[in-house]
Design a protein around this motif. Structure first.
Motif, PDB file in Angstrom:
ATOM      1  N   ASN A 363      58.991  -5.303  24.497  1.00 57.17           N
ATOM      2  CA  ASN A 363      57.935  -5.486  25.502  1.00 57.17           C
ATOM      3  C   ASN A 363      57.121  -4.202  25.633  1.00 57.17           C
ATOM      4  N   GLN A 364      56.216  -4.020  24.697  1.00 58.66           N
ATOM      5  CA  GLN A 364      55.450  -2.784  24.575  1.00 58.66           C
ATOM      6  C   GLN A 364      54.611  -2.467  25.804  1.00 58.66           C
ATOM      7  N   THR A 365      54.172  -3.493  26.513  1.00 60.36           N
ATOM      8  CA  THR A 365      53.297  -3.268  27.667  1.00 60.36           C
ATOM      9  C   THR A 365      53.895  -2.273  28.642  1.00 60.36           C
ATOM     10  N   PHE A 366      55.195  -2.383  28.883  1.00 62.65           N
ATOM     11  CA  PHE A 366      55.828  -1.517  29.874  1.00 62.65           C
ATOM     12  C   PHE A 366      55.859  -0.069  29.411  1.00 62.65           C
ATOM     13  N   GLU A 367      56.460   0.183  28.246  1.00 62.89           N
ATOM     14  CA  GLU A 367      56.573   1.567  27.773  1.00 62.89           C
ATOM     15  C   GLU A 367      55.210   2.192  27.502  1.00 62.89           C
ATOM     16  N   ALA A 368      54.293   1.419  26.906  1.00 64.93           N
ATOM     17  CA  ALA A 368      52.965   1.963  26.609  1.00 64.93           C
ATOM     18  C   ALA A 368      52.215   2.317  27.891  1.00 64.93           C
ATOM     19  N   SER A 369      52.360   1.488  28.917  1.00 68.77           N
ATOM     20  CA  SER A 369      51.689   1.776  30.195  1.00 68.77           C
ATOM     21  C   SER A 369      52.230   3.053  30.819  1.00 68.77           C
ATOM     22  N   ARG A 370      53.541   3.233  30.754  1.00 69.80           N
ATOM     23  CA  ARG A 370      54.125   4.454  31.327  1.00 69.80           C
ATOM     24  C   ARG A 370      53.642   5.690  30.559  1.00 69.80           C
ATOM     25  N   LEU A 371      53.548   5.581  29.239  1.00 72.03           N
ATOM     26  CA  LEU A 371      53.078   6.709  28.445  1.00 72.03           C
ATOM     27  C   LEU A 371      51.616   7.026  28.730  1.00 72.03           C
ATOM     28  N   LYS A 372      50.790   6.008  28.912  1.00 71.55           N
ATOM     29  CA  LYS A 372      49.384   6.243  29.243  1.00 71.55           C
ATOM     30  C   LYS A 372      49.259   6.953  30.585  1.00 71.55           C
ATOM     31  N   GLU A 373      50.091   6.564  31.551  1.00 70.43           N
ATOM     32  CA  GLU A 373      50.075   7.227  32.853  1.00 70.43           C
ATOM     33  C   GLU A 373      50.505   8.688  32.727  1.00 70.43           C
ATOM     34  N   LEU A 374      51.482   8.947  31.894  1.00 74.53           N
ATOM     35  CA  LEU A 374      51.915  10.325  31.676  1.00 74.53           C
ATOM     36  C   LEU A 374      50.828  11.134  30.969  1.00 74.53           C
ATOM     37  N   ALA A 375      50.109  10.502  30.046  1.00 69.69           N
ATOM     38  CA  ALA A 375      49.015  11.196  29.356  1.00 69.69           C
ATOM     39  C   ALA A 375      47.927  11.602  30.338  1.00 69.69           C
ATOM     40  N   GLU A 376      47.654  10.734  31.326  1.00 70.46           N
ATOM     41  CA  GLU A 376      46.647  11.060  32.347  1.00 70.46           C
ATOM     42  C   GLU A 376      47.139  12.156  33.277  1.00 70.46           C
ATOM     43  N   ALA A 377      48.427  12.141  33.583  1.00 68.87           N
ATOM     44  CA  ALA A 377      48.974  13.114  34.535  1.00 68.87           C
ATOM     45  C   ALA A 377      49.166  14.491  33.913  1.00 68.87           C
ATOM     46  N   TYR A 378      49.367  14.545  32.579  1.00 66.86           N
ATOM     47  CA  TYR A 378      49.662  15.806  31.916  1.00 66.86           C
ATOM     48  C   TYR A 378      48.765  15.964  30.678  1.00 66.86           C
ATOM     49  N   PRO A 379      47.522  16.385  30.890  1.00 69.37           N
ATOM     50  CA  PRO A 379      46.546  16.489  29.798  1.00 69.37           C
ATOM     51  C   PRO A 379      47.020  17.277  28.575  1.00 69.37           C
ATOM     52  N   PRO A 380      47.813  18.345  28.720  1.00 70.74           N
ATOM     53  CA  PRO A 380      48.253  19.062  27.511  1.00 70.74           C
ATOM     54  C   PRO A 380      49.035  18.181  26.530  1.00 70.74           C
ATOM     55  N   PHE A 381      49.626  17.100  27.014  1.00 72.04           N
ATOM     56  CA  PHE A 381      50.417  16.216  26.150  1.00 72.04           C
ATOM     57  C   PHE A 381      49.635  14.988  25.687  1.00 72.04           C
ATOM     58  N   THR A 382      48.400  14.827  26.138  1.00 73.36           N
ATOM     59  CA  THR A 382      47.662  13.581  25.916  1.00 73.36           C
ATOM     60  C   THR A 382      47.596  13.179  24.448  1.00 73.36           C
ATOM     61  N   ALA A 383      47.201  14.090  23.584  1.00 77.25           N
ATOM     62  CA  ALA A 383      47.027  13.754  22.160  1.00 77.25           C
ATOM     63  C   ALA A 383      48.354  13.338  21.533  1.00 77.25           C
ATOM     64  N   ARG A 384      49.423  14.059  21.828  1.00 75.04           N
ATOM     65  CA  ARG A 384      50.726  13.733  21.245  1.00 75.04           C
ATOM     66  C   ARG A 384      51.249  12.399  21.773  1.00 75.04           C
ATOM     67  N   ILE A 385      51.014  12.152  23.058  1.00 70.95           N
ATOM     68  CA  ILE A 385      51.451  10.870  23.634  1.00 70.95           C
ATOM     69  C   ILE A 385      50.702   9.712  22.982  1.00 70.95           C
ATOM     70  N   GLN A 386      49.411   9.878  22.781  1.00 76.09           N
ATOM     71  CA  GLN A 386      48.618   8.808  22.169  1.00 76.09           C
ATOM     72  C   GLN A 386      49.111   8.486  20.759  1.00 76.09           C
ATOM     73  N   LYS A 387      49.543   9.500  20.031  1.00 77.25           N
ATOM     74  CA  LYS A 387      50.064   9.260  18.683  1.00 77.25           C
ATOM     75  C   LYS A 387      51.361   8.448  18.732  1.00 77.25           C
ATOM     76  N   VAL A 388      52.177   8.672  19.745  1.00 72.86           N
ATOM     77  CA  VAL A 388      53.391   7.869  19.906  1.00 72.86           C
ATOM     78  C   VAL A 388      53.019   6.415  20.210  1.00 72.86           C
ATOM     79  N   ILE A 389      52.044   6.230  21.095  1.00 72.26           N
ATOM     80  CA  ILE A 389      51.593   4.864  21.423  1.00 72.26           C
ATOM     81  C   ILE A 389      51.068   4.163  20.175  1.00 72.26           C
ATOM     82  N   ASP A 390      50.319   4.889  19.356  1.00 73.09           N
ATOM     83  CA  ASP A 390      49.758   4.299  18.126  1.00 73.09           C
ATOM     84  C   ASP A 390      50.856   3.873  17.148  1.00 73.09           C
ATOM     85  N   ARG A 391      52.015   4.501  17.226  1.00 76.36           N
ATOM     86  CA  ARG A 391      53.129   4.174  16.315  1.00 76.36           C
ATOM     87  C   ARG A 391      54.001   3.021  16.830  1.00 76.36           C
ATOM     88  N   MET A 392      53.718   2.540  18.014  1.00 73.48           N
ATOM     89  CA  MET A 392      54.586   1.549  18.634  1.00 73.48           C
ATOM     90  C   MET A 392      54.549   0.204  17.922  1.00 73.48           C
TER      91      MET A 392
END
Length: 485
Positions: A363-392
């Motif tokens: 159920n990707q919606t849940f984990e991907a949504s949490r990662l997107k929220e973390l990317a917004e909350a912590y900009p230094p990690f945004t690019a790396r988080i997005q790459k994880v989402i892209d690999r899902m």
């Protein structure tokens, strides 16, 4: 107190008379896990509400006579100040008001709720409160309901100014006043019955809130009831109206939805359905394969600065990594202490998942949504988080399209799929067995009231549960590969 009536019992009778009867006559059947959690939230919210209305007096006793006496004294005191948990009784009905605020010679009553908006049953709740207070001789000038403001962002420092929004409900409450005596009489009649009311399960079992007696009123059904058809809606009602109770009795050609037909065919044959394209689908998943799962807490009252009410805060992850040679490594994170778990959660997760390989979730919606929220909350990690989402890669739709076993009873949750493939990994041996229990366990860990041994026990239970989730995904894919071969 005549018939033992209270506001909550009258509201229970409004939802379902059987619920009230069982609450009073068969309390041993009560599954009050959710109720206890809601009460804890309500109590904490009451403390916050009292801080937002300074200078008040709290009726701080569970003894009925003492509460009634202290309330009478507070109502008569000069100068008048706000009263919290004011307790009055009339016609055998006992009620407590969250907040009474003096307005000239009268009082404004405010009920504090943990919902994000005002609900119809809460207005009925306030109407009962108001009727009892007015009949008991307490002059009210209006009623309001304070609920959670989901736009509130907690600044920290125990500052919850702005967490609650009050909506005036005087007109709606006044319109319901003539009905309150009828509600009281109906509740009394329910409690006078020697046997439980004969009420069939229906919408009232979950509306306006889940009934804690569902396991008593709705015992597990034998066979394969037609309501297991996912998103059946009107179709299920039509089938039941036509006299079909078991899925296997539905004639061929009656169902048209491909997924429903698949479930029907597997159930009738007693054999699992396997899509021939499963093998090619799995070949597209190279190693290393990284299986991840999150656990989150969504408190009504924000605990950490920068968070909002009911925001999903991830506090735990589990990760199984399968290499090309078939070896599997497990890593995990579970927040410690009382600080915001998110920074360490994302830092450790990014280190664990690495830079290559599909990231598999259920159920990707849940984990991907949490990662997107973390990317917004912590900009230094945004690019790396997005790459994880892209690999899902989401295993849930893969399972839906390629596999169904009759024992899954219309569900493709990991807990439904796993026993059909790896019964040795079922969750019934775990102290924490689902997401709600995981939230409760973490709440206990955060509590100041448990000792070190109990906290460590809860931690071990949480780690075991989350590890089981990702191990389950790995085992499901492994079994899929065996089936495909």
């Amino acid at each position: 107190m005549s018939q033992g009536l209270s506001k909550s019992r009258i509201i229970s009778n409004r939802q379902c008379p059987k619920r009230l009867w069982l609450t009073v006559k068969r309390p041993g059947l009560l599954d009050d896990t959710a109720t206890k959690a809601a009460m804890e939230t309500g109590n904490n919210l009451g403390v916050i509400a009292r801080k937002l209305v300074p200078g008040g007096v709290l009726i701080d006793t569970d003894a009925l006579r003492a509460a009634l006496r202290q309330t009478a004294q507070a109502l008569a005191a000069k100068p008048r100040v706000p009263i919290f948990e004011a307790t009055v009784q009339h016609a055998g009905v006992l009620v407590r008001a969250d907040v009474l605020i003096p307005q000239g010679r009268r009082w404004r009553m405010v009920e504090v709720k943990s919902s994000a908006s005002v609900k119809d049953y809460q207005v009925e709740d306030a109407a009962i409160q108001s009727w009892v207070f007015r009949q008991a001789g307490v002059p009210l000038c209006g009623e309001g309901i304070a609920h959670i403001n989901t736009a509130f962002v907690y600044p920290g420092g125990d500052n919850y100014d702005g967490l609650l929004i009050e909506q005036h409900q005087s007109g709606a409450v006044a319109a319901l006043q003539p009905q309150v005596p009828q509600w009281i009489e109906s509740a009394r009649k329910t409690l006078s019955l020697r046997q439980q009311p004969n009420i069939a399960p229906g919408a009232q079992c979950t509306d306006p809130f889940p009934c804690p007696f569902q396991y008593h009123c709705i015992p597990p059904q034998e066979g394969y009831p037609v309501h297991i058809l996912p998103h059946g809606g009107k179709l299920v009602a039509q089938l039941q109206a036509e006299g079909y109770t078991d899925l296997r009795d539905i004639p061929e050609g009656r169902l048209s939805n491909p997924r429903h037909v698949r479930i029907w065919a597997a159930t009738r044959s007693g054999k699992p359905y396997i899509n021939p394209s499963l093998r090619e689908t799995l070949r597209a998943l190279p190693c290393p394969r990284i299986y991840i799962d999150f656990e989150t807490l969504n408190p009504a009252i924000p605990l950490w600065a920068g968070t909002r009410p009911y925001q999903q805060i991830p506090f735990q992850w589990s990760c199984h990594i399968q290499q090309t040679d078939g070896s599997v490594e497990h890593q995990a994170f579970l927040a410690e202490g009382h600080g915001d778990p998110r920074p360490e959660f994302i830092r450790t997760l990014l280190a664990a998942v690495g830079k290559t390989g599909p990231v598999l979730v259920w159920n990707q919606t849940f984990e991907a949504s949490r990662l997107k929220e973390l990317a917004e909350a912590y900009p230094p990690f945004t690019a790396r988080i997005q790459k994880v989402i892209d690999r899902m890669v989401d295993l849930l739709p893969l399972a839906r399209e390629h596999y169904y076993h009759p024992d899954m009873m219309g569900s493709w949750s990991i807990k439904a799929v796993l026993p059909t493939m790896a019964p040795d990994l079922a969750y019934d041996d775990l102290e924490v067995g689902d997401g709600m229990q995981a939230q409760e366990a973490f709440r206990h860990i955060l509590s100041q009231e448990i000792d070190a041994d109990e906290r460590e026990s809860k931690r071990k239970s949480l780690l075991a549960y989350c590890e089981r989730d990702t191990l389950a995904m790995a085992r499901v894919v492994e079994t899929f590969e065996g089936i495909a071969r």
